[in-house]
Design a protein around this motif. Sequence first.
Motif, short mmCIF file in Angstrom:
data_model
loop_
_atom_site.label_atom_id
_atom_site.label_comp_id
_atom_site.label_asym_id
_atom_site.label_seq_id
_atom_site.Cartn_x
_atom_site.Cartn_y
_atom_site.Cartn_z
N THR A 1 50.77 8.03 74.39
CA THR A 1 50.25 6.99 73.50
C THR A 1 50.55 7.32 72.05
N ILE A 2 50.32 8.58 71.67
CA ILE A 2 50.52 8.99 70.27
C ILE A 2 51.97 8.81 69.85
N ILE A 3 52.88 9.22 70.74
CA ILE A 3 54.31 9.14 70.41
C ILE A 3 54.71 7.70 70.08
N GLU A 4 54.08 6.76 70.80
CA GLU A 4 54.50 5.37 70.59
C GLU A 4 53.69 4.63 69.52
N LYS A 5 52.75 5.30 68.93
CA LYS A 5 51.91 4.62 67.94
C LYS A 5 52.69 4.34 66.66
N GLU A 6 52.67 3.08 66.25
CA GLU A 6 53.52 2.73 65.12
C GLU A 6 52.86 2.99 63.76
N ASP A 7 51.52 3.05 63.75
CA ASP A 7 50.88 3.23 62.45
C ASP A 7 50.78 4.69 62.02
N LEU A 8 51.35 5.59 62.80
CA LEU A 8 51.38 7.00 62.39
C LEU A 8 52.79 7.33 61.92
N ASN A 9 52.90 8.11 60.84
CA ASN A 9 54.25 8.48 60.41
C ASN A 9 54.69 9.76 61.11
N ASP A 10 55.96 10.12 60.93
CA ASP A 10 56.53 11.24 61.69
C ASP A 10 55.80 12.55 61.41
N LYS A 11 55.39 12.72 60.17
CA LYS A 11 54.73 13.97 59.81
C LYS A 11 53.40 14.11 60.57
N GLN A 12 52.67 13.00 60.61
CA GLN A 12 51.40 13.03 61.33
C GLN A 12 51.63 13.28 62.82
N LYS A 13 52.63 12.60 63.36
CA LYS A 13 52.91 12.77 64.79
C LYS A 13 53.27 14.21 65.10
N SER A 14 54.06 14.81 64.22
CA SER A 14 54.49 16.18 64.53
C SER A 14 53.31 17.14 64.45
N ALA A 15 52.40 16.90 63.49
CA ALA A 15 51.22 17.78 63.42
C ALA A 15 50.38 17.64 64.69
N ILE A 16 50.25 16.40 65.16
CA ILE A 16 49.43 16.18 66.36
C ILE A 16 50.09 16.79 67.61
N THR A 17 51.41 16.57 67.74
CA THR A 17 52.06 17.10 68.94
C THR A 17 52.09 18.62 68.96
N GLU A 18 52.12 19.20 67.77
CA GLU A 18 52.07 20.67 67.74
C GLU A 18 50.73 21.15 68.29
N LYS A 19 49.68 20.47 67.90
CA LYS A 19 48.35 20.83 68.41
C LYS A 19 48.28 20.57 69.92
N LEU A 20 48.92 19.46 70.35
CA LEU A 20 48.94 19.14 71.78
C LEU A 20 49.54 20.28 72.60
N ALA A 21 50.65 20.80 72.09
CA ALA A 21 51.33 21.88 72.80
C ALA A 21 50.43 23.12 72.89
N GLU A 22 49.76 23.38 71.77
CA GLU A 22 48.88 24.55 71.73
C GLU A 22 47.73 24.40 72.73
N VAL A 23 47.14 23.19 72.73
CA VAL A 23 46.02 22.93 73.64
C VAL A 23 46.48 23.05 75.09
N ASP A 24 47.68 22.55 75.37
CA ASP A 24 48.21 22.60 76.73
C ASP A 24 48.30 24.04 77.20
#
Length: 359
Positions: free
Chosen positions: A308-331
């Motif tokens: 869902t996050i990857i496809e969200k249009e109202d987030l910019n790339d920088k925000q997405k990358s910060a979130i996905t980095e946390k996702l990886a860590e949590v995983d």
Amino acid sequence: MQAFLKGTGTSTKPQKDKATAGASGENKKQKPVPWVEKYRPKCVDEVAFQEEVVTVLKRSLEGADLPNLLFYGPPGTGKTSTILAASRELYGPELFRQRVLELNASDERGIQVVRNKIKTFAQLTVAGSRSDGKPCPPFKIIILDEADSMTNPAQAALRRTMEKESKTTRFCLICNYVSRIIEPLTSRCSKFRFKPLADEIQENRVLGICEKEDVKYTKEGITALVKVSEGDLRKAITYLQSAARLTGGKEITEQVITEIAGVVSNEMIDSLIEACYSSSFEKLEVVVSNMINEGFAATQIINQLHDTIIEKEDLNDKQKSAITEKLAEVDKCLMDGADEYLQMIGLCSVIMQQVTQNN
Ligand SMILES: Nc1ncnc2c1ncn2[C@@H]1O[C@H](COP(=O)(O)OP(=O)(O)OP(=O)(O)O)[C@@H](O)[C@H]1O
Ligand SMILES: [Mg+2]
């Protein structure tokens, strides 16, 4: 009263006995096998979607030589089935036991076993014909399934054995993670990557099984089944069997599949995202604890959240990358056994931070 009870007791007993005898008799005839085993490819031709390896194996079935093999790829894509089917075809059911040594992660495969069992088996010489007169290859096959769980010294001990016994033995290493096999071994083998099965192929297989097992289904149900199994045919077949048992003769619908697969509904994911956007930590906490209390697996939630996050249009790339980095860590933390609630809260707080920073 007692007489009545006794009476009914004796009168129902023979019937009951008969019924159970009948049932066990039927069981014996039908042999209840899980569908994954029942529909495991019996010959190389039945292996779907892995054309390269099937071509190579078919050549060697026709008499060409067989290289040492290394199969790798995600679970449920046919690695074990392919080599077992090929060995059966090469040797026939009788010789199969003598010529094929199958060791998997459930067997001890430390360095001692490589030194003793594997080496001894590899040194045996074999004839080039079967007892029924048909030709068969003059070598044996050692299948090392789940080879990524072998220790490095054990793998290293294989190197020389593999080379020295090449006249009489072929090795087939199977693993999910090829990076865990040491380089000298991979360079001695022909590598074949098993791809996740394409949706149409999975759909065909599943529909074939539905027909044979007389399972009713809706189109959406099958589409959902293929989607949740993500290229893993074993998962698809297992889910199908559970769904068939659950519905007991009724149609398999999308809801049934969603329930069995433990997929979180879109509404729930939306409410989680909404809570992150609300910038109220209390609200977020309620939503997260509800989800965890309902028994959804955190790994499942974060996988869906990722999409869902990857496809969200109202987030910019920088925000997405910060979130996905946390996702990886949590995983990773979840894999190591961290607390699901804390990890989810940690992740959602980062999402909240990123979202609110923008506004
Ligand atoms: N390519 C395929 N063609 C036909 N059936 C397949 C294929 N891949 C998987 N299957 C089905 O899935 C089941 C499991 O396959 P198999 O045991 O070969 O997977 P695997 O790749 O060895 O997985 P793992 O890495 O988990 O050991 C088989 O019994 C078979 O029914
Ligand atoms: Mg396997």
